[in-house]
Design a protein around this motif. Structure first.
Motif, PDB file in Angstrom:
ATOM      1  N   UNK A 110     -29.261   9.757-106.812  1.00 52.91           N
ATOM      2  CA  UNK A 110     -29.261   8.518-106.027  1.00 52.91           C
ATOM      3  C   UNK A 110     -27.999   8.413-105.178  1.00 52.91           C
ATOM      4  N   UNK A 111     -26.908   8.904-105.737  1.00 47.84           N
ATOM      5  CA  UNK A 111     -25.672   8.908-104.946  1.00 47.84           C
ATOM      6  C   UNK A 111     -25.855   9.839-103.738  1.00 47.84           C
ATOM      7  N   UNK A 112     -26.486  10.979-103.979  1.00 45.62           N
ATOM      8  CA  UNK A 112     -26.735  11.910-102.870  1.00 45.62           C
ATOM      9  C   UNK A 112     -27.633  11.261-101.817  1.00 45.62           C
ATOM     10  N   UNK A 113     -28.585  10.450-102.264  1.00 46.84           N
ATOM     11  CA  UNK A 113     -29.449   9.753-101.296  1.00 46.84           C
ATOM     12  C   UNK A 113     -28.643   8.730-100.489  1.00 46.84           C
ATOM     13  N   UNK A 114     -27.647   8.148-101.125  1.00 43.53           N
ATOM     14  CA  UNK A 114     -26.738   7.273-100.361  1.00 43.53           C
ATOM     15  C   UNK A 114     -25.950   8.096 -99.348  1.00 43.53           C
ATOM     16  N   UNK A 115     -25.525   9.263 -99.820  1.00 44.93           N
ATOM     17  CA  UNK A 115     -24.814  10.185 -98.920  1.00 44.93           C
ATOM     18  C   UNK A 115     -25.692  10.559 -97.740  1.00 44.93           C
ATOM     19  N   UNK A 116     -26.958  10.790 -98.029  1.00 47.14           N
ATOM     20  CA  UNK A 116     -27.889  11.164 -96.962  1.00 47.14           C
ATOM     21  C   UNK A 116     -28.028  10.029 -95.942  1.00 47.14           C
ATOM     22  N   UNK A 117     -28.032   8.807 -96.434  1.00 41.72           N
ATOM     23  CA  UNK A 117     -28.133   7.655 -95.523  1.00 41.72           C
ATOM     24  C   UNK A 117     -26.910   7.605 -94.597  1.00 41.72           C
ATOM     25  N   UNK A 118     -25.729   7.828 -95.174  1.00 41.64           N
ATOM     26  CA  UNK A 118     -24.506   7.828 -94.362  1.00 41.64           C
ATOM     27  C   UNK A 118     -24.498   8.994 -93.389  1.00 41.64           C
TER      28      UNK A 118
END
Ligand SMILES: Nc1ncnc2c1ncn2[C@@H]1O[C@H](COP(=O)(O)OP(=O)(O)OP(=O)(O)O)[C@@H](O)[C@H]1O
Ligand SMILES: [Mg+2]
Length: 398
Positions: A110-118
């Protein structure tokens, strides 16, 4: 014989009835992925080879094998004019969503998905073609600098950490890698390098035309040490025999030794041509066994099919000047040829043809095996060019 049961599968990316002669390469990749997954040093693998040798189907098989072993994969094909981040983002999202279903990896995925959003937000300014669904809000400071090298590295690091927690690996399968722009390729290589240094389980399995090797080296000089570049070539005699004979036998039919030798001869061991000759020989034969006369009778239709598809789609993408250049090359034979000899055929100076030559290299039609040499990336393309542009008109300067 009945076309409905014809086992052969000519076509770009069509899985062959028998994937012959590639066991060693499949092993190399299987081992590399297993090592990366276990946190051991391993190289990413970039397979290089001419058009139609079977790179795409190999990549697909490797991916299936990796998935079967519980590895998370993504698969992209680089077309000529899309950016790497635009291609990666949606596929990475899919992988991360799948990974987030594993309890052990959930938080990091989920953190990586946040990273992907950024990542998508910050890079959108530069790469307008990024389109990706966002599942979470960005985490400020995570992969959102707007610099591809930095952000991709940060993103692959979190993704790798997520995979590590789930006891798996993330294998990136990228086809037609030679079309990725050099600066994007450089950023990709650096990111993979950093991730490898940290022993995170992320690995690239790529495929491309022979120019990929030089392109990678130009993008990052240390790339040669970071990657292995196994060559995918024509099939050995034994493998080519199996590629033809086994599918026929599996359908309960036979082929004579003469016919088999003839097909392999005509196809020169090239996978695509083997499928085409296999298919047309089957259709031409009245009954089993397929014999040498059937193969002879099938040749005209096999060649016509290749001209219409395998060769034709590439020819149609060429400008008139590019066609003339390739026709002049074809006049000299299969190659490789000295740039000077090609220029001479066209009655031009080598330097004046240099921009045209690089344009054709970028299109993926030719490559330079060594300095000053030019070779076709499509096997038997010289014969095709002489068929499609007969006569002497191409010699007339324009
Ligand atoms: N090992 C093999 N044995 C038998 N047939 C094969 C093998 N590999 C590929 N083929 C057949 O060859 C054809 C071309 O395969 P594929 O599209 O993978 O080639 P490619 O190298 O990716 O070509 P391109 O550079 O044009 O993308 C397909 O019809 C496929 O079924
Ligand atoms: Mg391919």
């Amino acid at each position: 014989m009945d076309p409905a049961t014809n086992p052969f599968a000519p076509g770009a990316g069509s899985p062959p009835p028998e994937l012959a002669g590639r066991d060693d390469l499949l092993d190399v990749v299987r081992i590399s992925i297993a090592r990366v997954r276990a946190g051991r040093a391993a190289k990413s693998i970039l397979m290089v080879g001419l058009r139609g040798v079977g790179k795409t189907v190999l990549l697909d098989r490797m991916r299936d094998d990796a998935e079967a072993a519980g590895v998370h994969t993504l698969r992209i094909e680089a077309p000529e004019n899309r950016s790497l981040p635009a291609l990666l983002a949606p596929e990475l999202r899919q992988s991360l969503l799948r990974l987030s279903r594993d309890e052990r990896a959930r938080d990091l995925a989920q953190r990586a998905l946040r990273g992907l959003a950024g990542f998508a937000k910050a890079l959108k300014v530069r790469y307008h073609d990024i389109e990706v669904g966002l599942d979470f809000d960005p985490e400020p400071g995570l992969a959102d600098n707007g610099d591809l090298e930095h952000d991709l590295q940060a993103l692959l690091e979190v993704a790798g950490a997520a995979a590590q927690h789930a006891n798996t690996a993330l294998a990136l399968f990228v086809d037609e890698l030679q079309y990725v722009k050099e600066d994007e390729l450089a950023a990709f290589i650096t990111s993979l390098h950093r991730v490898a240094q940290r022993r995170l389980p992320v690995v690239l399995i790529g495929a491309g035309l022979p120019q990929l090797r030089g392109r990678t080296g130009r993008a990052k000089s240390y790339a040669e040490r970071l990657f292995d570049f196994p060559e995918v070539g024509p099939l050995s005699r034994g493998a080519a025999e199996r590629a033809i004979a086994k599918p026929i036998r599996d359908e309960g039919a036979e082929i004579t030794d003469d016919a088999l030798a003839k097909i392999i001869d005509k196809a020169e061991g090239y996978a695509y041509f083997l499928q085409e000759w296999g298919k047309h020989s089957w259709d031409t034969a009245e009954s089993s066994p397929i014999d040498a006369d059937d193969v002879d009778g099938a040749s005209a239709s096999a060649i016509a099919a290749l001209d219409a598809s395998f060769f034709g789609v590439r020819f149609d993408r060429l400008t008139p000047a590019e066609k003339r250049y390739l026709r002049a090359m074809a006049e000299l034979g299969p190659g490789p040829h000295r740039s000077g000899d090609i220029a001479q055929k066209l009655g031009r100076a080598v330097t004046s043809l240099a921009p045209l030559r690089s344009q054709i290299i970028n299109k993926g039609m030719i490559w330079s095996p060594s300095h000053g040499d030019t070779a076709f990336t499509v096997p038997l393309f010289d014969q095709f060019m002489r068929r499609i542009m007969p006569g002497e008109d191409w010699r007339i300067p324009q």
